[in-house]
Motif scaffolding. Structure first.
Motif, PDB file in Angstrom:
ATOM      1  N   THR A  67       5.319  -2.002  -5.121  1.00  0.00           N
ATOM      2  CA  THR A  67       4.462  -0.860  -5.356  1.00  0.00           C
ATOM      3  C   THR A  67       4.183  -0.128  -4.048  1.00  0.00           C
ATOM      4  O   THR A  67       4.893  -0.287  -3.072  1.00  0.00           O
ATOM      5  CB  THR A  67       3.170  -1.337  -6.100  1.00  0.00           C
ATOM      6  OG1 THR A  67       2.359  -0.203  -6.388  1.00  0.00           O
ATOM      7  CG2 THR A  67       2.378  -2.353  -5.326  1.00  0.00           C
ATOM      8  N   GLY A  69       1.073   3.070  -2.314  1.00  0.00           N
ATOM      9  CA  GLY A  69       1.836   4.251  -2.056  1.00  0.00           C
ATOM     10  C   GLY A  69       2.845   4.494  -3.181  1.00  0.00           C
ATOM     11  O   GLY A  69       2.714   3.969  -4.253  1.00  0.00           O
ATOM     12  N   GLU A  70       3.823   5.299  -2.893  1.00  0.00           N
ATOM     13  CA  GLU A  70       4.893   5.474  -3.868  1.00  0.00           C
ATOM     14  C   GLU A  70       6.136   4.744  -3.349  1.00  0.00           C
ATOM     15  O   GLU A  70       6.728   5.169  -2.349  1.00  0.00           O
ATOM     16  CB  GLU A  70       5.158   6.972  -4.100  1.00  0.00           C
ATOM     17  CG  GLU A  70       6.411   7.275  -4.903  1.00  0.00           C
ATOM     18  CD  GLU A  70       6.512   6.494  -6.227  1.00  0.00           C
ATOM     19  OE1 GLU A  70       5.506   6.334  -6.931  1.00  0.00           O
ATOM     20  OE2 GLU A  70       7.629   6.018  -6.535  1.00  0.00           O
ATOM     21  N   THR A  95       6.157  -0.333  -9.776  1.00  0.00           N
ATOM     22  CA  THR A  95       5.227   0.667 -10.294  1.00  0.00           C
ATOM     23  C   THR A  95       5.503   1.956  -9.541  1.00  0.00           C
ATOM     24  O   THR A  95       5.510   1.967  -8.309  1.00  0.00           O
ATOM     25  CB  THR A  95       3.755   0.243 -10.072  1.00  0.00           C
ATOM     26  OG1 THR A  95       3.542  -0.994 -10.719  1.00  0.00           O
ATOM     27  CG2 THR A  95       2.799   1.261 -10.667  1.00  0.00           C
ATOM     28  N   THR A  96       5.735   3.033 -10.282  1.00  0.00           N
ATOM     29  CA  THR A  96       6.123   4.295  -9.648  1.00  0.00           C
ATOM     30  C   THR A  96       5.456   5.458 -10.368  1.00  0.00           C
ATOM     31  O   THR A  96       5.111   5.353 -11.544  1.00  0.00           O
ATOM     32  CB  THR A  96       7.661   4.471  -9.700  1.00  0.00           C
ATOM     33  OG1 THR A  96       7.990   5.791  -9.260  1.00  0.00           O
ATOM     34  CG2 THR A  96       8.234   4.258 -11.092  1.00  0.00           C
ATOM     35  N   SER A 119       3.399   5.761 -13.968  1.00  0.00           N
ATOM     36  CA  SER A 119       2.055   6.322 -14.139  1.00  0.00           C
ATOM     37  C   SER A 119       2.157   7.716 -14.741  1.00  0.00           C
ATOM     38  O   SER A 119       3.006   8.515 -14.340  1.00  0.00           O
ATOM     39  CB  SER A 119       1.337   6.390 -12.784  1.00  0.00           C
ATOM     40  OG  SER A 119       1.255   5.085 -12.259  1.00  0.00           O
ATOM     41  N   ASN A 158       1.292   3.814 -17.417  1.00  0.00           N
ATOM     42  CA  ASN A 158      -0.094   3.559 -16.989  1.00  0.00           C
ATOM     43  C   ASN A 158      -0.861   4.858 -16.965  1.00  0.00           C
ATOM     44  O   ASN A 158      -0.438   5.822 -16.313  1.00  0.00           O
ATOM     45  CB  ASN A 158      -0.122   3.055 -15.537  1.00  0.00           C
ATOM     46  CG  ASN A 158       0.384   1.634 -15.395  1.00  0.00           C
ATOM     47  OD1 ASN A 158       0.558   0.926 -16.376  1.00  0.00           O
ATOM     48  ND2 ASN A 158       0.595   1.237 -14.155  1.00  0.00           N
ATOM     49  N   ILE A 187      -5.835   2.003 -17.948  1.00  0.00           N
ATOM     50  CA  ILE A 187      -6.464   1.211 -16.877  1.00  0.00           C
ATOM     51  C   ILE A 187      -7.820   1.842 -16.561  1.00  0.00           C
ATOM     52  O   ILE A 187      -7.894   3.054 -16.297  1.00  0.00           O
ATOM     53  CB  ILE A 187      -5.596   1.241 -15.600  1.00  0.00           C
ATOM     54  CG1 ILE A 187      -4.181   0.743 -15.910  1.00  0.00           C
ATOM     55  CG2 ILE A 187      -6.224   0.426 -14.480  1.00  0.00           C
ATOM     56  CD1 ILE A 187      -3.207   0.900 -14.753  1.00  0.00           C
ATOM     57  N   MET A 190     -11.336   2.461 -11.242  1.00  0.00           N
ATOM     58  CA  MET A 190     -12.026   1.495 -10.370  1.00  0.00           C
ATOM     59  C   MET A 190     -12.525   2.180  -9.105  1.00  0.00           C
ATOM     60  O   MET A 190     -11.970   3.206  -8.687  1.00  0.00           O
ATOM     61  CB  MET A 190     -11.050   0.373  -9.980  1.00  0.00           C
ATOM     62  CG  MET A 190     -10.650  -0.518 -11.117  1.00  0.00           C
ATOM     63  SD  MET A 190      -9.532  -1.822 -10.567  1.00  0.00           S
ATOM     64  CE  MET A 190      -7.957  -1.023 -10.682  1.00  0.00           C
ATOM     65  N   GLY A 326      -1.265  -0.655  -5.671  1.00  0.00           N
ATOM     66  CA  GLY A 326      -1.865  -0.915  -6.991  1.00  0.00           C
ATOM     67  C   GLY A 326      -0.968  -1.791  -7.857  1.00  0.00           C
ATOM     68  O   GLY A 326       0.126  -2.154  -7.472  1.00  0.00           O
TER      69      GLY A 326
HETATM   70  N1  SAM Z   1       2.661   5.469  -6.730  1.00  0.00           N
HETATM   71  C1  SAM Z   1       2.804   4.494  -7.751  1.00  0.00           C
HETATM   72  C2  SAM Z   1       2.197   4.979  -9.048  1.00  0.00           C
HETATM   73  O1  SAM Z   1       1.744   6.109  -9.106  1.00  0.00           O
HETATM   74  O2  SAM Z   1       2.222   4.233 -10.017  1.00  0.00           O
HETATM   75  C3  SAM Z   1       2.296   3.097  -7.388  1.00  0.00           C
HETATM   76  C4  SAM Z   1       1.006   2.982  -6.647  1.00  0.00           C
HETATM   77  S1  SAM Z   1      -0.419   3.461  -7.583  1.00  0.00           S
HETATM   78  C5  SAM Z   1      -1.692   3.115  -6.400  1.00  0.00           C
HETATM   79  C6  SAM Z   1      -0.511   2.127  -8.754  1.00  0.00           C
HETATM   80  C7  SAM Z   1      -1.444   2.321  -9.911  1.00  0.00           C
HETATM   81  O3  SAM Z   1      -2.774   2.361  -9.435  1.00  0.00           O
HETATM   82  C8  SAM Z   1      -1.225   3.607 -10.684  1.00  0.00           C
HETATM   83  O4  SAM Z   1      -1.031   3.319 -12.050  1.00  0.00           O
HETATM   84  C9  SAM Z   1      -2.503   4.369 -10.469  1.00  0.00           C
HETATM   85  O5  SAM Z   1      -2.828   5.139 -11.588  1.00  0.00           O
HETATM   86  C10 SAM Z   1      -3.498   3.247 -10.248  1.00  0.00           C
HETATM   87  N2  SAM Z   1      -4.725   3.662  -9.549  1.00  0.00           N
HETATM   88  C11 SAM Z   1      -4.847   4.358  -8.412  1.00  0.00           C
HETATM   89  N3  SAM Z   1      -6.146   4.546  -8.096  1.00  0.00           N
HETATM   90  C12 SAM Z   1      -6.862   3.943  -9.074  1.00  0.00           C
HETATM   91  C13 SAM Z   1      -8.254   3.781  -9.318  1.00  0.00           C
HETATM   92  N4  SAM Z   1      -9.174   4.292  -8.505  1.00  0.00           N
HETATM   93  N5  SAM Z   1      -8.629   3.102 -10.423  1.00  0.00           N
HETATM   94  C14 SAM Z   1      -7.687   2.574 -11.267  1.00  0.00           C
HETATM   95  N6  SAM Z   1      -6.372   2.678 -11.080  1.00  0.00           N
HETATM   96  C15 SAM Z   1      -5.960   3.360 -10.001  1.00  0.00           C
END
Ligand code: SAM
Length: 326
Positions: A67, A69-70, A95-96, A119, A158, A187, A190, A326
């Motif tokens: 995961t 970042g991206e 996770t992307t 996501s 997600n 989700i 948070m 994440g």
């Molecule tokens: N860039 C990728 C993405 O967008 O899935 C991977 C990293 S991102 C941080 C991973 C997951 O964390 C995503 O599904 C995102 O929606 C979730 N996420 C980020 N900030 C969040 C928060 N404050 N509360 C809940 N989920 C969160």
């Protein structure tokens, strides 16, 4: 033998953040203002990631999620995934945000990826662009279609719902899962956002989402593994699956089996750890694999009992989601 923490939880799942950079700026995660990234040389290089992964697999890690970042913005991620597969990881996922997926999917498949989470926080292009602060809706949808047409089906989508922004889309997302025969995961928001706007009022709870979906389409619970984050449901009358991830309203810390490695080589035993454990300096200062393994075992033993979001003296961690992974 799996590692065990002092509360008797076996630790078998690892999330590796390969970069703290992201091509999106989702409002519930990153700030609109430029943020400081860790300098390139502070990030682990691929050899260091591989060495750590090998040590951790030797300590009983079986499930790995890549995961950020991206993760797709860092060159070489497919080779890393192939290396993880070669180490015998039985459940390997990524996770992307899906933006780069249309052009990268083939390489990810060839590398041996087992599963994918994408996501997607809105099914409305304009709202999607307002949430992510990008113009990528079309590319993400193309990425979802491509993944769903591959052996990665069913993909997991997600969505983070934030009250007043996209909480009107619960039913539309459920319909999306049914139409496309995919897994739609909600989700709970948070307190890990860079702008520190999180408040309890902005959280759309899993119970509310379940109530709203069931008002339209009866759902049947599906068995889940003890350590899984989502409570899972199928539709009584059709295709598709719903997953509800409720870290705020129904914490699942008692069954947590996860640890994380950040892009700059820190071990985090909880998303909400107030400090993290430096492995990079051990990697770079001549420590042996055995020494690093012993250090990890010790840190894992001290894994937090729970995230304490609902305690009166809760303080969010200083690192936000994009920096933790994440
Ligand atoms: N860039 C990728 C993405 O967008 O899935 C991977 C990293 S991102 C941080 C991973 C997951 O964390 C995503 O599904 C995102 O929606 C979730 N996420 C980020 N900030 C969040 C928060 N404050 N509360 C809940 N989920 C969160």
């Amino acid at each position: 033998m799996a590692m065990m923490d002092k509360f008797g939880r076996p630790i078998t799942d690892l999330r590796i953040s390969v970069t703290d950079r992201c091509n999106f700026r989702c409002v519930y995660c990153r700030s609109a203002d430029p943020e400081n990234h860790v300098a390139g040389h502070e990030l682990l290089n691929w050899n260091e990631f591989e060495r750590l992964a090998r040590i951790l697999i030797g300590l009983g890690i079986r499930k790995v999620r890549v995961t950020g970042g991206e993760p797709l913005v860092r060159d070489g991620v497919e080779d890393f995934i192939a290396a993880l597969k070669g180490m015998g990881v039985s459940d390997l996922s990524i996770t992307t945000n899906g933006h780069l997926l249309p052009e990268r999917l083939e390489r990810l498949l060839a590398a041996g990826l087992d599963r994918i989470n994408i996501s997607l926080d809105s099914l409305d292009a304009e709202k999607f662009e307002a949430i992510t602060r990008t113009k990528s809706f079309g590319k993400v949808m193309a990425g979802i279609d491509a993944a769903q047409a591959s052996r990665l089906k069913p993909v997991k989508i997600n969505a983070v719902l934030v009250r007043g922004i996209n909480d009107d889309e619960v039913e539309a997302f459920a319909e999306f899962a049914r139409d496309r025969d995919l897994i739609m995961r909600f989700i709970e928001f948070m307190p890990l956002d860079a702008d520190r706007h999180w408040s309890r009022e902005l959280v759309v709870t899993a119970a509310e989402i379940k109530r709203r979906i069931e008002a339209r389409w009866p759902m049947v619970p599906i068995a889940h593994e003890r350590s899984e984050t989502a409570r899972k449901y199928r539709f009584a009358d059709g295709r598709g699956e719903i997953g509800l991830v409720a870290p705020v309203s129904q914490p699942f810390c008692g069954q947590c089996s996860r640890i994380r490695i950040t892009a700059d080589g820190k071990l985090r035993t909880c998303l909400f750890s107030t400090d993290d454990h430096d492995l990079k300096s051990m990697l770079r200062n001549g420590h042996s694999d055995n020494q690093i393994a012993e250090d990890i075992r010790g840190a894992v033993h001290e894994k937090e009992k729970g995230h304490r979001i609902n305690e009166p003296d809760f303080h969010p961690p200083s690192r936000t989601m994009v920096f933790i992974g994440g």
